[in-house]
Design an enzyme around this catalytic site. Structure first.
Site, PDB file in Angstrom:
ATOM      1  N   ASP A   5     -32.715  -2.211  -5.464  1.00  0.00           N
ATOM      2  CA  ASP A   5     -31.577  -1.978  -4.827  1.00  0.00           C
ATOM      3  C   ASP A   5     -32.031  -0.949  -3.753  1.00  0.00           C
ATOM      4  O   ASP A   5     -32.995  -0.154  -3.920  1.00  0.00           O
ATOM      5  CB  ASP A   5     -30.384  -1.932  -5.440  1.00  0.00           C
ATOM      6  CG  ASP A   5     -29.065  -1.296  -4.807  1.00  0.00           C
ATOM      7  OD1 ASP A   5     -29.052  -2.095  -3.624  1.00  0.00           O
ATOM      8  OD2 ASP A   5     -28.413  -0.537  -4.986  1.00  0.00           O
ATOM      9  N   LYS A   6     -31.383  -0.622  -2.575  1.00  0.00           N
ATOM     10  CA  LYS A   6     -31.820   0.361  -1.725  1.00  0.00           C
ATOM     11  C   LYS A   6     -30.893   1.463  -1.988  1.00  0.00           C
ATOM     12  O   LYS A   6     -31.164   2.526  -2.436  1.00  0.00           O
ATOM     13  CB  LYS A   6     -31.956  -0.033  -0.298  1.00  0.00           C
ATOM     14  CG  LYS A   6     -32.234   1.104   0.550  1.00  0.00           C
ATOM     15  CD  LYS A   6     -32.050   0.684   2.287  1.00  0.00           C
ATOM     16  CE  LYS A   6     -30.475   0.864   2.611  1.00  0.00           C
ATOM     17  NZ  LYS A   6     -30.045   2.344   2.428  1.00  0.00           N
ATOM     18  N   PHE A  27     -16.952  -0.854  17.326  1.00  0.00           N
ATOM     19  CA  PHE A  27     -18.117  -1.144  16.960  1.00  0.00           C
ATOM     20  C   PHE A  27     -18.157  -2.416  16.687  1.00  0.00           C
ATOM     21  O   PHE A  27     -17.087  -3.124  15.925  1.00  0.00           O
ATOM     22  CB  PHE A  27     -18.488  -0.165  15.854  1.00  0.00           C
ATOM     23  CG  PHE A  27     -20.000  -0.559  15.268  1.00  0.00           C
ATOM     24  CD1 PHE A  27     -21.033   0.122  15.879  1.00  0.00           C
ATOM     25  CD2 PHE A  27     -20.102  -1.486  14.183  1.00  0.00           C
ATOM     26  CE1 PHE A  27     -22.314  -0.138  15.596  1.00  0.00           C
ATOM     27  CE2 PHE A  27     -21.487  -1.851  13.956  1.00  0.00           C
ATOM     28  CZ  PHE A  27     -22.571  -1.110  14.440  1.00  0.00           C
ATOM     29  N   ARG A  50     -32.563   7.742  11.045  1.00  0.00           N
ATOM     30  CA  ARG A  50     -31.660   6.887  11.816  1.00  0.00           C
ATOM     31  C   ARG A  50     -31.122   7.391  13.152  1.00  0.00           C
ATOM     32  O   ARG A  50     -30.707   8.626  12.921  1.00  0.00           O
ATOM     33  CB  ARG A  50     -30.343   6.570  10.925  1.00  0.00           C
ATOM     34  CG  ARG A  50     -30.492   6.026   9.545  1.00  0.00           C
ATOM     35  CD  ARG A  50     -29.277   5.831   8.911  1.00  0.00           C
ATOM     36  NE  ARG A  50     -29.749   4.978   7.661  1.00  0.00           N
ATOM     37  CZ  ARG A  50     -28.498   4.340   6.918  1.00  0.00           C
ATOM     38  NH1 ARG A  50     -27.270   4.452   7.460  1.00  0.00           N
ATOM     39  NH2 ARG A  50     -28.688   3.594   6.022  1.00  0.00           N
ATOM     40  N   GLY A  72     -27.908  -4.875   0.668  1.00  0.00           N
ATOM     41  CA  GLY A  72     -26.653  -5.340   1.298  1.00  0.00           C
ATOM     42  C   GLY A  72     -26.681  -4.803   2.386  1.00  0.00           C
ATOM     43  O   GLY A  72     -25.721  -5.331   3.151  1.00  0.00           O
ATOM     44  N   LYS A 111     -29.121 -11.886  -5.045  1.00  0.00           N
ATOM     45  CA  LYS A 111     -30.182 -10.931  -5.585  1.00  0.00           C
ATOM     46  C   LYS A 111     -30.538 -11.755  -6.877  1.00  0.00           C
ATOM     47  O   LYS A 111     -31.686 -11.918  -6.916  1.00  0.00           O
ATOM     48  CB  LYS A 111     -29.369  -9.767  -5.971  1.00  0.00           C
ATOM     49  CG  LYS A 111     -29.193  -8.851  -4.612  1.00  0.00           C
ATOM     50  CD  LYS A 111     -28.568  -7.349  -5.129  1.00  0.00           C
ATOM     51  CE  LYS A 111     -28.412  -6.669  -3.902  1.00  0.00           C
ATOM     52  NZ  LYS A 111     -28.257  -5.112  -4.364  1.00  0.00           N
ATOM     53  N   ASP A 140     -28.217   0.498  -8.835  1.00  0.00           N
ATOM     54  CA  ASP A 140     -27.113   1.523  -9.246  1.00  0.00           C
ATOM     55  C   ASP A 140     -25.536   0.953  -9.293  1.00  0.00           C
ATOM     56  O   ASP A 140     -24.564   1.767  -9.667  1.00  0.00           O
ATOM     57  CB  ASP A 140     -27.057   2.960  -8.519  1.00  0.00           C
ATOM     58  CG  ASP A 140     -26.768   2.555  -7.271  1.00  0.00           C
ATOM     59  OD1 ASP A 140     -26.865   1.641  -6.480  1.00  0.00           O
ATOM     60  OD2 ASP A 140     -25.962   3.612  -6.582  1.00  0.00           O
ATOM     61  N   ASP A 158     -25.307  -5.023  -8.008  1.00  0.00           N
ATOM     62  CA  ASP A 158     -26.739  -5.072  -8.689  1.00  0.00           C
ATOM     63  C   ASP A 158     -26.548  -5.498 -10.117  1.00  0.00           C
ATOM     64  O   ASP A 158     -27.850  -6.109 -10.629  1.00  0.00           O
ATOM     65  CB  ASP A 158     -27.460  -3.590  -8.787  1.00  0.00           C
ATOM     66  CG  ASP A 158     -27.686  -3.026  -7.253  1.00  0.00           C
ATOM     67  OD1 ASP A 158     -27.784  -3.982  -6.334  1.00  0.00           O
ATOM     68  OD2 ASP A 158     -27.591  -1.974  -7.327  1.00  0.00           O
TER      69      ASP A 158
END
Lengths: 368, 1154
Positions: free
Chosen positions: B375-376, B511, B568, B649, B770, B790, B794
């Site tokens: 996972d990120k 946005f 970023r 995600g 996943k 985490d 996941d």
């Protein structure tokens, strides 16, 4: 098959941590064991250990092999198969007839010793193809009876099947197939230096032929009071069906060598591991001439009371005369095996040296 | 649940009267007490034994025991089987009992928790177990949810309830309902994501769905109180219904072991058949004439004797089926799991979290991992955003990574967030000096966002940001003196350098993913109209006023620099508007807003129209902080030939950005393929194109190797071979493309292409996807996979992978709860795999090889002896030796080896990740290795039987007495065997600790001590028939020829092994040999220095990766959030500030996509 492993062993709670509090309460201990840092020796098969070790082994085996060979060459041994030899052939033929099984048969075999047997000489009888190591046979005995337990004397263990009781339901002592099949040939050795010389009976000491522990611990006669004779002690039992004499009369010459502590019986009861075996019968008594140095060279004869039937099972009977060394009897296998091993190890060592010399020396294989 | 079971009819619908116990009573719904324990005092013994004998191993033992009780068959005494069986049963029973005691304890603790229940109109504190279905209960902040509740009302605006979940993360938005009425709903089930029902209040019926339910297992967070109606209690709760059916993960070694054991059974049958046939022949030829001395029992002929012999040999040779193997394997795994728990280098002091092996049965698989799925957010990254740098008016501020500078002092600003850290004092000076550009920059940051402020006490500000980036930016503005304090739908109140200023909020141009920007239009107190815009640099640049050209260039170079650092970035711009235009625009905006159709398009047009000719202010750079050591860890793991796939995600930009930051994507890669097509055809084309680029010669159809594996070869396996490529490639694939790619007809294409790439990043994937990706690799690569994550999203992949690792210490424990291993930091993965995993695999394989060796050698000697004892099932060894061989004489040395052995120590292990690859290739233990073990055993047993046989043949003691008797030979054979296998163990042991020495020497001494004791006079006189070997040890172990025989067998068993291994090392050294060679030459390597990440020169256009979601603009202007706004003092929301955590909103995506 999934269930083969069953449920995995789960966690056990290691509770020595529970007491701690504070910000680092759950920090594991910094012990060498828990951190897998136990000091250790990590040997490796390196050239500097393996090659010298190999050569040393080759030398060691060589030394052992040579010295054993010298030792074994020093022993003397004479084997004589008397199953059908000499006059014993008659006995052999007569015993083929089952009805003669109980009858005694005497015969004589002769042989010549080319060389003198120096030192202590041991007289063995040998049997071939006699399976003392069959499981059923081996189990068929009662140690408790033979160690002299009163209650076992009259009530032999069921292990003794099929020789627990005779057809009249009298308990057999000693019970079991092992005792029943006891070797019952007897031997008398005579020496005649040259034809025409007087015949000397070769004195054999028939005691001290069993292990000390067997004689003194494993085999005991049932307890008796002073007034009782051994025969009275064994009253109410019968001897094994194949026996010609009751157990308390096994040795007519020595009253203390009767009953369960009869040494021939003890020797027989120590079952052989393999179907070909020899068992000690007696030791040369070296007190009188001409036997003080051992057995002199010359002609010998053995008078045999030929009782034990071997023809049923294609067995053979032997007598063996042998001297012993610290290494035991005359068995050349170990010395030769050591010599062969030495040679093999030496060849392997040279081979390894070549490999090391050609490939491993500069460790270029070791570069990643 | 007993009640439920006794009900004749299955519950089809649940009917609940709110807050009315008497009316609910007839339904006999389960109350809220739970029972997870399995036994009680009385049921323990029968139940546990019953369970244990269901296992094949134990059942086999039982059959053996029964065989042994048949006198015709019994070749060994009963104790040879009973002693090991008892030991195994006892150990397992003790463990089961201790587990169950713990369960009892936790049940009791949970059942006795207290909660407020509304009874007769007043709140009463009740134990959990007494809560009934239909009760209305009140939960307070941080309390565990008692049962599955229908939420009625809460303290929060909009009746929001924040819950931290064990089962689901996320926030639910709920409507207020009143606590009277009746509920009809589905019967208890295990579906966590579904709830169906209706609520009838005052004759009106409302539909209920999952959003209105709080599940047991969650914790109430950030919500002062709430009321709920108990819908399901205790065993009926979704948590309990869905737990307990956990699939046991098994390692590949387990599977192999089962196959081998089955082969061994077959082998045993073959051996016994041979011996039985031998017995038949012997009985006909020899036994029939030997009956004079050993009469046969009635009715036994040669054939029947052979039949009995078969079973007798099954008993004798049973040691080939290694029963103690299973116990030993579990012990070794348990021990190696403890090492993981104990490892200080995997302990994270900041959160006081040690690593935890939650499953103790998978250790060796850790040494075989081929694919890692990570996972990120929260795994690779800390889930913390920091405002790191900015470019204002062509000048860059902020520290570069690796540089050491002092932090800026913000004490002049009373409202500053103390947690905020910035490293460039010149920026503060600039702002304080009153630089207009700088002030405008931070003004923009303070105004242009959708953050909700909360000020519980004066000056104590908390921001609730829907994206952590935004939170970081607003916090930065706050510290630089532009403090966002409160908002209404029409206004925003900020402090500008200590002065309160209220801006009228005229419009929020929200946005979305296409616009990639957001703007606000505000009117300052002085009446000035300004549009503030922030967004992706590419997007903002297109809309700049031509006068900004020069500034644009310098800012671009700054942006590239930031992007190269993996930051970023956002570009900021503003525009002054004039009143007339604005008036007109607002009117049109209003019209568009109320338009029935084409609303979106019309709004977009309007936004497009106003957001042009912007004046560039500068750019911000927010760091999505990686966890410590992530790039290094990934590098090391890559060196170990482990492929890492990131499944996140997040949006593609964010994911790519992190990919670059942690070195998975690099500028010097030959190509990074991006698959983002929206049709199946498009995805296929893109994948094929990528594949052709990487490997032009590859066949169109993938090479699928079909094989059969498993027990009875029932299991079909399909394996896609790896294909070699030149150069380094990476694949980034988008969620919607992935959905097509995971279809049956495309999955192989995806797999081939992805496996050719060094790095694979899948973005915007759902939890289900996943798991699908993991399953795909598992299925077609036949490789061991590990998933690490985490969050709740996941869980599916953690459960799907061979090994699931949870990052603990984060919010939401769900991932940890369903994981097999957990620790606090991603970087510990390196140690877990390269050190613990590798060692565990090495130890397990060494153990298995040695174990099979020693048992086969032991057994084969019996086989050879059969040819000398008339196939009568006579044993070579003393029965006591047979009993104790596995349990006492050889148990501890081999355990010592498998608990302590290391080929090289941990530092070398992590320094040479290549050491890991033998595990991936299954080199240490396989069917081949097993066959090799058997051949070795065969050789050893030949030596161990025939050398003593020949050496003892026809010989006597040195006093002429007997030494070739059965008992002496047994003693000789067993001593030879024990010494030979001990030497073999010593050759296998690479790491001799004091414990190993103690075990080895101790076991040998124990053997001699026990032997002498059992063969002593005393033992014989007390237990005459049990210890018939009296005196054997004394009489034969004092013979030189016995010892010379032992020496020769030892030499002949050990030397070939030494020579063979030495040759291998010289000619074809393995990587282990090489490293061990190096270890001998070099000192211990220094621990790897923490290198600062290399500064990369980036050619990437943009580091834009803003994790923002649509829809919040509407929320902040709708005014809904102001309803029932509580003005109470709360102190438990210590969140926000310079570090803004993210999880709060992100899972919303998951909730929807599931």
């Amino acid at each position: 098959m999934q269930g083969l492993l069953g449920k995995p062993l789960g966690r056990v709670h290691w509770s020595n941590k529970a007491a701690k509090t504070g910000p680092l309460a759950h920090r594991p201990d910094n012990s060498a064991f828990m951190q897998q840092r136990l000091p250790a020796w990590s040997p490796m098969l390196t050239t500097s250990t393996v090659l010298p070790f190999m050569y040393c082994m080759a030398v060691l085996c060589l030394v052992v092999g040579v010295s054993l060979l010298i030792t074994v060459q020093g022993t003397q041994e004479m084997k004589l198969d008397y199953t059908e030899a000499g006059t014993c052939n008659n006995c052999f033929q007569s015993l083929k007839n089952v009805s003669n099984a109980g009858k005694s048969c005497s015969c004589r075999v002769v042989f010549t010793l080319e060389h003198e047997f120096k030192g202590d000489v041991f007289f063995y009888y040998g049997l071939q193809n006699f399976h003392q190591n069959l499981r059923k046979y081996m189990d068929s005995r009662d140690d408790a009876q033979m160690v002299g337990r009163k209650q076992n004397l009259k009530n032999p263990s069921s292990y003794c099947e099929p020789y627990i009781r005779d057809e009249k339901d009298v308990p057999i002592a000693p019970c079991g197939a092992v005792a029943n099949s006891m070797f019952n040939d007897s031997f008398a050795l005579q020496y005649q230096g040259q034809p025409g010389d007087p015949i000397n009976t070769v004195p054999l000491y028939r005691k001290g032929i069993a292990w000390y522990t067997d004689e003194n611990v494993k085999f005991r006669n049932p307890p008796k009071n002073k007034s009782q004779t051994l025969a009275q002690v064994f009253e109410g039992t019968t001897s094994p069906p194949y026996w010609q004499k009751p157990v308390y009369l096994l040795d007519p010459l020595d009253a203390t060598n009767n009953g369960f502590i009869n040494e021939d019986l003890i020797v027989w009861m120590r079952e052989a591991a393999f179907p070909n075996f020899k068992k000690l019968y007696g030791v040369l008594v070296r007190t009188q001439e001409p036997f003080t140095n051992g057995l002199p060279a010359g002609n010998y004869s053995i008078d045999i009371v030929y009782n034990f039937p071997v023809q049923y099972f294609k067995g053979r009977k032997q007598v063996v005369l042998s001297t012993v060394t610290w290494f035991g009897g005359q068995n050349r296998f170990l010395p030769i095996a050591y010599l062969v091993t030495s040679g093999l190890v030496f060849i392997i060592a040279i081979f390894l040296t070549v490999i090391w010399w050609k490939f491993g020396k500069d460790a270029k294989n070791m570069n990643e | 649940s007993l009640f439920m079971m006794s009900l004749p009819v299955q519950e089809e619908e649940r009917y609940i009267h709110a807050n009315n116990r008497p009316l609910n009573l007839p339904y006999q719904y389960a109350d809220n007490a739970i029972r997870t324990s399995k036994y009680n005092v009385f049921s323990f013994l029968p139940l546990n034994l019953f369970e244990q004998f269901q296992r094949l191993a134990n059942a086999y033992f039982l059959v053996l025991l029964i065989l042994q009780l048949i006198p015709e068959i019994s070749s060994l005494s009963w104790f040879t089987t009973v002693v090991p069986l008892l030991l195994v049963l006892t150990m397992t029973a003790v463990k089961d009992a201790s587990d169950d005691i713990n369960r009892h304890r936790s049940d009791k603790q949970v059942n006795n928790r207290r909660v407020d229940v509304l009874i007769d109109g007043e709140l009463r504190s009740e134990k959990w177990m007494n809560v009934q279905v239909g009760d209305v209960i009140k939960l307070e902040n941080n309390q565990f949810v008692t049962a599955d509740l229908l939420l009625l009302t809460s303290s929060e605006p909009l009746n929001l309830v924040y819950i931290e979940t064990a089962e689901l993360d996320g926030t639910f938005i709920l409507k207020c309902v009143f606590p009277t009425g009746e509920v009809r709903c589905e019967p208890p089930n295990n579906r966590l994501d579904k709830f169906k029902g209706t609520l009838t209040v005052n004759g009106q019926t409302y539909a209920l769905d999952n959003d209105k339910v709080l599940l047991r297992g969650c914790t109430l967070r950030n919500t002062e109180w709430c009321f709920g109606l108990v819908v399901f209690g205790g065993p009926d709760t979704k948590l309990m219904q869905s737990s307990g059916k956990t699939v046991f993960k098994r390692t590949s070694i387990d599977g192999l072991m089962n196959v081998l054991v089955l082969c061994i059974f077959g082998f045993l049958a073959v051996m016994c058949s041979i011996l039985a046939v031998g017995n038949a022949i012997w009985e006909v030829r020899e036994g029939s004439v030997f009956i004079a001395f050993l009469p046969r029992p009635n009715g036994v002929n040669a054939g029947f004797s052979a039949f009995l012999t078969f079973w007798s040999y099954v008993i004798i040779l049973n040691t080939v089926v290694p029963i103690s193997l299973y116990v030993s394997v579990e012990i070794i795994r348990l021990g190696n799991s403890f090492y993981i728990d104990w490892d200080r280098k995997m302990y994270y002091p900041k959160s006081d979290t040690p690593a935890q092996a939650r499953t103790t049965t998978l250790n060796e698989e850790l040494g075989q991992i081929k694919y890692i799925f990570s996972d990120k957010t929260g795994t690779l990254t800390q889930n913390i955003m920091t405002f790191n740098k900015c470019s204002i008016n062509g000048k860059s501020y902020g520290r570069s990574i690796g540089e050491k500078t002092q932090t800026v002092d913000f004490t002049w600003n009373e409202l500053a967030d103390p947690k905020f850290v910035f490293h460039d004092p010149s920026l503060v000076e600039l702002v304080r000096e009153g630089d207009l550009a700088a002030q405008h920059f931070f003004r923009l940051l303070a105004l242009c966002h959708t953050v909700m402020p909360e000020e519980k006490t004066e000056g104590e500000l908390y921001y609730q940001a829907q994206s952590p980036d935004e939170g970081a930016l607003v916090t930065a503005a706050r510290n630089f003196g532009f403090v966002f304090r409160s908002r209404t739908p029409e206004s925003i109140r900020i402090m500008e350098m200590g002065q309160e200023v209220t801006y009228d909020l005229l419009a929020v141009l929200d946005f979305n993913n296409v616009r990639k920007r957001m703007s606000v239009i505000v009117r300052s107190p002085k009446g000035k109209l300004i549009l503030f815009c922030k967004g992706a640099d590419t997007i903002v640049y297109e809309r700049l006023h031509p006068s900004c050209l020069k500034l644009k260039d310098t800012t671009t170079s700054h942006l590239n620099e930031y992007a190269g650092d993996g930051l970023r970035t956002l570009a900021l711009a503003y525009k002054d508007l004039d009143d007339d235009y604005m008036e007109d625009w607002r009117r049109r905006h209003h019209e568009a807003n109320i338009a029935m159709d084409g609303k979106e398009e019309r709004l977009d047009e309007l936004y497009e129209e106003i957001e042009k000719d912007l004046m560039l202010l500068g750019a911000t750079a927010v760091e999505d902080k990686l966890q410590d050591g992530v790039p290094q860890t990934i590098e090391q793991l890559a060196k170990a030939d482990i492929k890492i796939w990131v499944l996140t995600g997040d949006k593609q930009e964010t994911a790519e950005n992190i990919g670059y930051a942690c070195n998975m994507l690099r500028e010097d890669m030959t190509e990074v393929f991006i698959v983002a097509a929206n049709t199946a055809e498009g995805v296929r084309e893109e994948l094929e194109k990528a594949r052709r680029t990487m490997c032009p010669d590859a066949p169109d159809k993938p090479v699928v190797v079909e094989a059969r594996a498993g027990l009875f070869w029932r299991q079909k396996t399909r394996k896609v071979e790896d294909e070699a490529v030149n150069g380094e490639y990476a694949l980034v694939i988008n969620g919607h493309s992935l959905a097509y790619a995971l279809e049956k007809d495309l999955e192989l294409e995806l797999l081939r292409t992805a496996c050719m790439c060094q790095t694979v990043i899948c973005c915007r994937v759902t939890p289900l996807q996943k798991a699908q990706v993991v399953e795909l690799v598992k299925h077609y690569k036949q490789a061991v996979t590990l998933a690490i994550g985490d969050g709740a999203n996941d869980v599916s992949m953690i459960k799907a992978a061979h090994i699931g690792v949870g990052i603990s210490g984060q919010e939401g424990m769900q991932a940890v709860l369903s994981s097999d291993y957990s620790f606090a930091q991603f970087r510990y993965l390196q140690r877990l795999l390269l050190v613990h995993g590798r060692w565990s695999y090495l130890r397990m394989c060494k153990f298995l090889r040695y174990f099979f060796y020693k048992n086969f050698t032991f057994t084969f000697v019996h086989f050879w002896y059969a040819f000398f004892c008339g196939f009568s099932a006579q044993t070579v060894y003393d029965e006591w030796f047979i009993t104790l061989y596995n349990l006492v004489y050889t148990a501890l040395p081999v355990l010592g080896m498998s608990l302590f052995d290391q080929d090289v120590n941990d530092r070398w292990s992590s320094q040479h990740p290549q050491l890991y690859s033998p595990g991936q290739l299954n080199l240490y233990f396989s069917k081949k290795a097993f066959v090799r073990c058997m051949m070795h055993s065969c050789y050893s047993s030949l030596i161990l039987f025939f050398i003593p046989w020949a050496a003892m043949y026809d010989t006597v003691r040195d006093d002429g007495k007997d030494i070739v008797d059965y008992q002496s030979f047994a003693l000789l054979a067993q001593t030879c065997l024990l010494i030979a296998v001990t030497i073999q163990l010593s050759l296998d042991t690479h790491y001799w600790t004091a414990v190993n020495q103690f075990f080895v020497w101790g076991s040998l001494s124990a053997y001699f001590a026990i032997t002498f004791t059992m063969y002593s006079n005393g033992m014989f006189l007390i237990f005459t028939s049990t210890f018939p070997f009296i005196g054997t040890a004394r009489n034969s172990l004092n013979q030189p020829n016995v010892w010379l025989t032992i020496l020769l067998t030892s030499i002949l068993c050990a030397l070939p092994v030494v020579a063979y291994r030495f040759t291998l090392i010289q000619l074809w050294p393995t990587i282990n040999d090489k490293v061990r060679h190096k270890v001998r030459k070099e000192a211990l390597p220094a621990p790897a220095p923490r290198r600062p990440p290399v500064r990369r020169i980036s050619t990437r256009r943009s580091g834009y990766a803003f994790s923002h979601a649509q829809g919040y603009g509407e929320l902040v202007t709708s005014g809904r959030f102001l309803l029932r706004r509580p003005q109470k003092i709360r102190t438990d929301r210590g969140r926000g500030g310079g570090e803004v955590r993210r999880k709060q909103s992100a899972p919303k995506v998951w909730m929807r996509s599931r």
